[in-house]
Design a protein around this motif. Structure first.
Motif, PDB file in Angstrom:
ATOM      1  N   GLN A  67       0.860  -1.180   0.000  1.00 27.62           N
ATOM      2  CA  GLN A  67       0.000   0.000   0.000  1.00 27.62           C
ATOM      3  C   GLN A  67       0.900   1.235   0.000  1.00 27.62           C
ATOM      4  OE1 GLN A  67      -3.670   1.500   2.796  1.00 27.62           O
ATOM      5  NE2 GLN A  67      -1.893   0.697   3.851  1.00 27.62           N
ATOM      6  N   PHE A  68       0.605   2.195  -0.879  1.00 23.85           N
ATOM      7  CA  PHE A  68       1.441   3.390  -0.999  1.00 23.85           C
ATOM      8  C   PHE A  68       0.679   4.581  -0.445  1.00 23.85           C
ATOM      9  CE2 PHE A  68       3.098   7.094  -3.360  1.00 23.85           C
ATOM     10  CZ  PHE A  68       4.461   6.958  -3.110  1.00 23.85           C
ATOM     11  N   ILE A  69       1.230   5.189   0.593  1.00 23.57           N
ATOM     12  CA  ILE A  69       0.622   6.373   1.207  1.00 23.57           C
ATOM     13  C   ILE A  69       1.598   7.534   1.046  1.00 23.57           C
ATOM     14  CG2 ILE A  69      -0.234   7.415   3.339  1.00 23.57           C
ATOM     15  CD1 ILE A  69      -0.927   4.597   4.309  1.00 23.57           C
ATOM     16  N   SER A  70       1.138   8.589   0.406  1.00 22.95           N
ATOM     17  CA  SER A  70       1.998   9.745   0.153  1.00 22.95           C
ATOM     18  C   SER A  70       1.570  10.915   1.027  1.00 22.95           C
ATOM     19  CB  SER A  70       1.912  10.142  -1.328  1.00 22.95           C
ATOM     20  OG  SER A  70       2.720  11.272  -1.587  1.00 22.95           O
ATOM     21  N   ILE A  71       2.535  11.522   1.683  1.00 20.34           N
ATOM     22  CA  ILE A  71       2.298  12.689   2.532  1.00 20.34           C
ATOM     23  C   ILE A  71       3.202  13.820   2.051  1.00 20.34           C
ATOM     24  CG2 ILE A  71       2.435  13.641   4.861  1.00 20.34           C
ATOM     25  CD1 ILE A  71       2.067  10.814   5.951  1.00 20.34           C
ATOM     26  N   SER A  72       2.631  14.999   1.879  1.00 22.82           N
ATOM     27  CA  SER A  72       3.441  16.174   1.553  1.00 22.82           C
ATOM     28  C   SER A  72       3.757  16.912   2.840  1.00 22.82           C
ATOM     29  CB  SER A  72       2.688  17.105   0.595  1.00 22.82           C
ATOM     30  OG  SER A  72       3.359  18.347   0.487  1.00 22.82           O
ATOM     31  N   ASP A  80      -2.055  13.754   9.338  1.00 19.62           N
ATOM     32  CA  ASP A  80      -1.743  12.900   8.188  1.00 19.62           C
ATOM     33  C   ASP A  80      -0.884  11.716   8.608  1.00 19.62           C
ATOM     34  OD1 ASP A  80      -2.593  14.668   5.632  1.00 19.62           O
ATOM     35  OD2 ASP A  80      -1.775  15.945   7.201  1.00 19.62           O
ATOM     36  N   ILE A  81       0.031  11.944   9.541  1.00 14.96           N
ATOM     37  CA  ILE A  81       0.860  10.852  10.043  1.00 14.96           C
ATOM     38  C   ILE A  81      -0.003   9.846  10.788  1.00 14.96           C
ATOM     39  CG2 ILE A  81       2.795  10.268  11.551  1.00 14.96           C
ATOM     40  CD1 ILE A  81       3.892  13.099  11.031  1.00 14.96           C
ATOM     41  N   ARG A  82      -0.930  10.357  11.607  1.00 17.63           N
ATOM     42  CA  ARG A  82      -1.824   9.472  12.362  1.00 17.63           C
ATOM     43  C   ARG A  82      -2.702   8.660  11.416  1.00 17.63           C
ATOM     44  NH1 ARG A  82      -4.579  13.163  14.856  1.00 17.63           N
ATOM     45  NH2 ARG A  82      -2.927  13.562  16.372  1.00 17.63           N
ATOM     46  N   ASP A  83      -3.213   9.305  10.377  1.00 18.38           N
ATOM     47  CA  ASP A  83      -4.043   8.585   9.399  1.00 18.38           C
ATOM     48  C   ASP A  83      -3.230   7.501   8.686  1.00 18.38           C
ATOM     49  OD1 ASP A  83      -6.132  10.225  10.068  1.00 18.38           O
ATOM     50  OD2 ASP A  83      -5.934  11.544   8.313  1.00 18.38           O
ATOM     51  N   ALA A  84      -1.977   7.798   8.391  1.00 19.54           N
ATOM     52  CA  ALA A  84      -1.122   6.818   7.723  1.00 19.54           C
ATOM     53  C   ALA A  84      -0.867   5.623   8.624  1.00 19.54           C
ATOM     54  CB  ALA A  84       0.202   7.477   7.329  1.00 19.54           C
ATOM     55  N   VAL A  85      -0.663   5.867   9.908  1.00 19.61           N
ATOM     56  CA  VAL A  85      -0.445   4.776  10.867  1.00 19.61           C
ATOM     57  C   VAL A  85      -1.682   3.876  10.927  1.00 19.61           C
ATOM     58  CG1 VAL A  85      -0.149   4.242  13.316  1.00 19.61           C
ATOM     59  CG2 VAL A  85       1.241   6.029  12.249  1.00 19.61           C
ATOM     60  N   GLU A  86      -2.868   4.484  10.996  1.00 16.34           N
ATOM     61  CA  GLU A  86      -4.102   3.694  11.061  1.00 16.34           C
ATOM     62  C   GLU A  86      -4.306   2.878   9.782  1.00 16.34           C
ATOM     63  OE1 GLU A  86      -7.110   6.571  11.845  1.00 16.34           O
ATOM     64  OE2 GLU A  86      -6.502   6.889  13.950  1.00 16.34           O
ATOM     65  N   THR A 100       2.925  -1.713   3.879  1.00 18.58           N
ATOM     66  CA  THR A 100       2.650  -0.296   3.605  1.00 18.58           C
ATOM     67  C   THR A 100       3.970   0.456   3.446  1.00 18.58           C
ATOM     68  OG1 THR A 100       0.565  -0.283   4.834  1.00 18.58           O
ATOM     69  CG2 THR A 100       1.647   1.841   4.508  1.00 18.58           C
ATOM     70  N   ILE A 101       4.012   1.291   2.444  1.00 21.84           N
ATOM     71  CA  ILE A 101       5.123   2.231   2.281  1.00 21.84           C
ATOM     72  C   ILE A 101       4.571   3.639   2.463  1.00 21.84           C
ATOM     73  CG2 ILE A 101       6.677   3.283   0.591  1.00 21.84           C
ATOM     74  CD1 ILE A 101       7.326   0.540  -0.446  1.00 21.84           C
ATOM     75  N   VAL A 102       5.134   4.362   3.412  1.00 19.39           N
ATOM     76  CA  VAL A 102       4.740   5.750   3.647  1.00 19.39           C
ATOM     77  C   VAL A 102       5.819   6.647   3.033  1.00 19.39           C
ATOM     78  CG1 VAL A 102       4.297   7.537   5.358  1.00 19.39           C
ATOM     79  CG2 VAL A 102       3.468   5.207   5.745  1.00 19.39           C
ATOM     80  N   PHE A 103       5.399   7.415   2.050  1.00 17.17           N
ATOM     81  CA  PHE A 103       6.318   8.303   1.339  1.00 17.17           C
ATOM     82  C   PHE A 103       6.063   9.738   1.785  1.00 17.17           C
ATOM     83  CE2 PHE A 103       6.941  11.080  -2.463  1.00 17.17           C
ATOM     84  CZ  PHE A 103       8.327  10.982  -2.535  1.00 17.17           C
ATOM     85  N   VAL A 104       7.111  10.390   2.263  1.00 15.58           N
ATOM     86  CA  VAL A 104       6.999  11.780   2.722  1.00 15.58           C
ATOM     87  C   VAL A 104       7.817  12.660   1.790  1.00 15.58           C
ATOM     88  CG1 VAL A 104       7.322  13.401   4.619  1.00 15.58           C
ATOM     89  CG2 VAL A 104       6.686  11.022   5.092  1.00 15.58           C
ATOM     90  N   ASP A 105       7.115  13.447   0.992  1.00 18.96           N
ATOM     91  CA  ASP A 105       7.791  14.352   0.064  1.00 18.96           C
ATOM     92  C   ASP A 105       8.235  15.607   0.819  1.00 18.96           C
ATOM     93  OD1 ASP A 105       8.809  15.207  -2.325  1.00 18.96           O
ATOM     94  OD2 ASP A 105       6.914  16.003  -3.076  1.00 18.96           O
ATOM     95  N   GLU A 106       9.445  16.062   0.511  1.00 14.79           N
ATOM     96  CA  GLU A 106      10.034  17.232   1.177  1.00 14.79           C
ATOM     97  C   GLU A 106      10.048  17.049   2.688  1.00 14.79           C
ATOM     98  OE1 GLU A 106       9.716  21.136  -0.798  1.00 14.79           O
ATOM     99  OE2 GLU A 106       7.852  20.353  -1.631  1.00 14.79           O
ATOM    100  N   VAL A 107      10.589  15.905   3.112  1.00 19.42           N
ATOM    101  CA  VAL A 107      10.571  15.540   4.531  1.00 19.42           C
ATOM    102  C   VAL A 107      11.285  16.575   5.389  1.00 19.42           C
ATOM    103  CG1 VAL A 107      12.661  14.121   4.327  1.00 19.42           C
ATOM    104  CG2 VAL A 107      11.009  13.650   6.148  1.00 19.42           C
ATOM    105  N   HIS A 108      12.209  17.349   4.798  1.00 23.35           N
ATOM    106  CA  HIS A 108      12.926  18.367   5.565  1.00 23.35           C
ATOM    107  C   HIS A 108      12.001  19.464   6.072  1.00 23.35           C
ATOM    108  CE1 HIS A 108      12.962  19.706   1.349  1.00 23.35           C
ATOM    109  NE2 HIS A 108      12.894  20.931   1.839  1.00 23.35           N
ATOM    110  N   ARG A 109      10.793  19.552   5.485  1.00 25.31           N
ATOM    111  CA  ARG A 109       9.845  20.586   5.938  1.00 25.31           C
ATOM    112  C   ARG A 109       9.158  20.194   7.245  1.00 25.31           C
ATOM    113  NH1 ARG A 109       8.271  24.312   2.011  1.00 25.31           N
ATOM    114  NH2 ARG A 109       9.888  24.422   0.399  1.00 25.31           N
ATOM    115  N   PHE A 110       9.188  18.909   7.605  1.00 23.07           N
ATOM    116  CA  PHE A 110       8.618  18.487   8.887  1.00 23.07           C
ATOM    117  C   PHE A 110       9.556  18.897  10.017  1.00 23.07           C
ATOM    118  CE2 PHE A 110       5.662  14.753   7.546  1.00 23.07           C
ATOM    119  CZ  PHE A 110       4.569  15.612   7.564  1.00 23.07           C
ATOM    120  N   ASN A 111       8.984  19.343  11.133  1.00 26.76           N
ATOM    121  CA  ASN A 111       9.818  19.703  12.275  1.00 26.76           C
ATOM    122  C   ASN A 111      10.231  18.446  13.043  1.00 26.76           C
ATOM    123  OD1 ASN A 111       7.674  18.957  14.032  1.00 26.76           O
ATOM    124  ND2 ASN A 111       6.793  21.012  13.912  1.00 26.76           N
TER     125      ASN A 111
END
Length: 426
Positions: A67-72, A80-86, A100-111
């Motif tokens: 399953q591919f889950i993409s997060i910007s 969005d992280i919580r939804d991906a975990v569920e 499941t693969i969780v893909f985070v685009d521009e991960v450097h923008r997350f604190n």
């Protein structure tokens, strides 16, 4: 999907269709081995825009039937992280027990806290984490998350790669034929970015259809593209890599390379005032007293730019960078400054010797402030041989060591003579 964007229609559906990144995806290369192992692992894909980070992540999900889950990271957050975990938990606990693969685009923008939210689930194996970033993960990704993910460095696409992509677009009938000179200009304009290339191709195709062009010529392409700026991330990794190349070219006394990197930065939208400030620093750090005129010229070039602005004032910056490159080099003062600062930080607070103290009042004179001080101008040659100016008991540290280049040759001679006079008087 004939109405889908060109970039989506040309998105590779297998590893064999991927253009570029063969240092990672070729036979026997790290990511190819990971695909063929059947065991996905968490990773960070680090590279410039349009180099295939999202494509590789999607292909990894397909290869492992995950399953591919993409997060910007620009638009997303903790929800969005919580939804991906569920969603990952449902896929794991369902009848088919899908990965499941969780893909985070521009991960450097997350604190930090947002990045930390992935850690327990990566460790438990609930999902495979893939982050994409244009920034150096050493600085932008938490060390805890970084230690649990392999880092793969993607390179800008080569001219041959980009030409291959144009050929794929033409094979779909999505783009009219291009004159060879037009193809070369288009590839140069794309600057290693496949997404930029495809978006531009799509725009050109629409315009060419409206004007009923049978072929895209170089003259027409230049008219359509105009003077658009090349891709440049003014605050990112590419920016600091380029300023580093400029500084090292000046230090290495290569005027052509220094000019090239200066123009690259100006052409890419760097603030000329910033460039002027950096050249002032180069003059102080790398030329120093080997040629004190360099610092004055750097200050003058900054002032000229302030008076003239762009583009006229940029010539003064060019003149300065060539002078700095050709000037004799010395970092003796730079080293002396750093050594002296390091010494003071670790040393105790030594009192000022009595003969060096100021004595503006009678009381201070009565306390022997300034007593025994020798006024250098009253001495032979304007030098009080044998006088000491360091704190009592402090050995001469020798911070400043002139190099045998430029004016510092004469400075070294003067230092040797003064030390000889001191030795003779002691």
């Amino acid at each position: 999907m004939p109405h889908a964007p060109l970039a989506e229609r040309l998105r590779p559906k297998s590893l064999g269709e991927v253009v570029g990144q063969q240092h990672l995806l070729g036979e026997g290369m790290p990511l190819r081995i990971a695909f063929e192992s059947g065991q996905p692992h968490s990773c960070i894909l680090w590279g410039p825009p349009g180099t295939g980070k999202t494509t590789i992540a999607r292909l990894m999900a397909d290869a492992f039937d995950a399953q591919f889950i993409s997060i910007s990271a620009v638009l997303g957050g903790v929800k969005d992280i919580r939804d991906a975990v569920e969603a990952a938990q449902r896929a794991r606990d369902g009848l088919q027990q899908q990965r499941t693969i969780v893909f985070v685009d521009e991960v450097h923008r997350f604190n930090k806290s947002q990045q930390d939210a992935f850690l327990p689930h990566v460790e438990s194996g609930l999902f495979t984490f893939i982050g994409a970033t244009t920034e150096n993960p050493s600085f932008e990704v938490n060390s805890a998350l970084l230690s649990r993910a392999a880092v793969y460095v993607l390179q800008p696409l080569t001219e041959a790669d980009l030409q291959q992509i144009v050929g794929k677009a033409q094979a779909l009938g999505a783009v009219p034929p291009l004159e060879p000179a037009a193809l070369s200009r288009l590839v140069a304009y794309a600057d290693g970015d496949a997404r930029r290339l495809l978006n531009t191709l799509e725009t050109l195709a629409v315009a060419a259809t409206q004007e009923q062009l049978g072929e895209i010529t170089d003259a027409w392409l230049l008219k359509v593209l105009g003077e658009r700026m090349r891709r440049y991330d003014k605050g990112g990794e590419q920016f600091y890599d380029t300023i580093s190349a400029l500084h090292k070219s000046v230090r290495g006394s290569d005027p052509d390379a220094a000019l090239y990197w200066l123009i690259r930065m100006l052409d890419g939208g760097a603030d000329p005032r910033y460039m002027a400030r950096r050249m002032i620093r180069m003059a102080a750090e790398d030329v120093g007293l080997a040629d004190p005129r360099a610092l004055r010229l750097a200050l003058d070039s900054a002032e000229v730019y302030e008076r003239l602005g762009s583009p006229e004032g940029e010539l003064a910056l060019a003149e300065c960078v060539v002078y700095l490159a050709m000037a004799p080099k010395s970092n003796a003062v730079y080293n002396a400054f750093n050594e002296a600062r390091a010494f003071v930080r670790k040393d105790g607070t030594r009192p000022v010797p009595m003969h060096l103290r100021n004595a503006p009042t009678q009381l201070m004179k009565d306390l022997a402030y300034g007593k025994g001080y020798r006024y250098a101008h009253d001495e032979a040659g304007g030098f009080a041989a044998g006088e000491t100016y360091l704190p009592d008991g402090m050995a001469p540290p020798g911070f400043y060591r002139p190099v045998d280049r430029g004016l510092e040759i004469r400075i070294a001679e003067k230092l040797r003579e003064l030390r000889r006079l001191n030795d003779e008087s002691s």
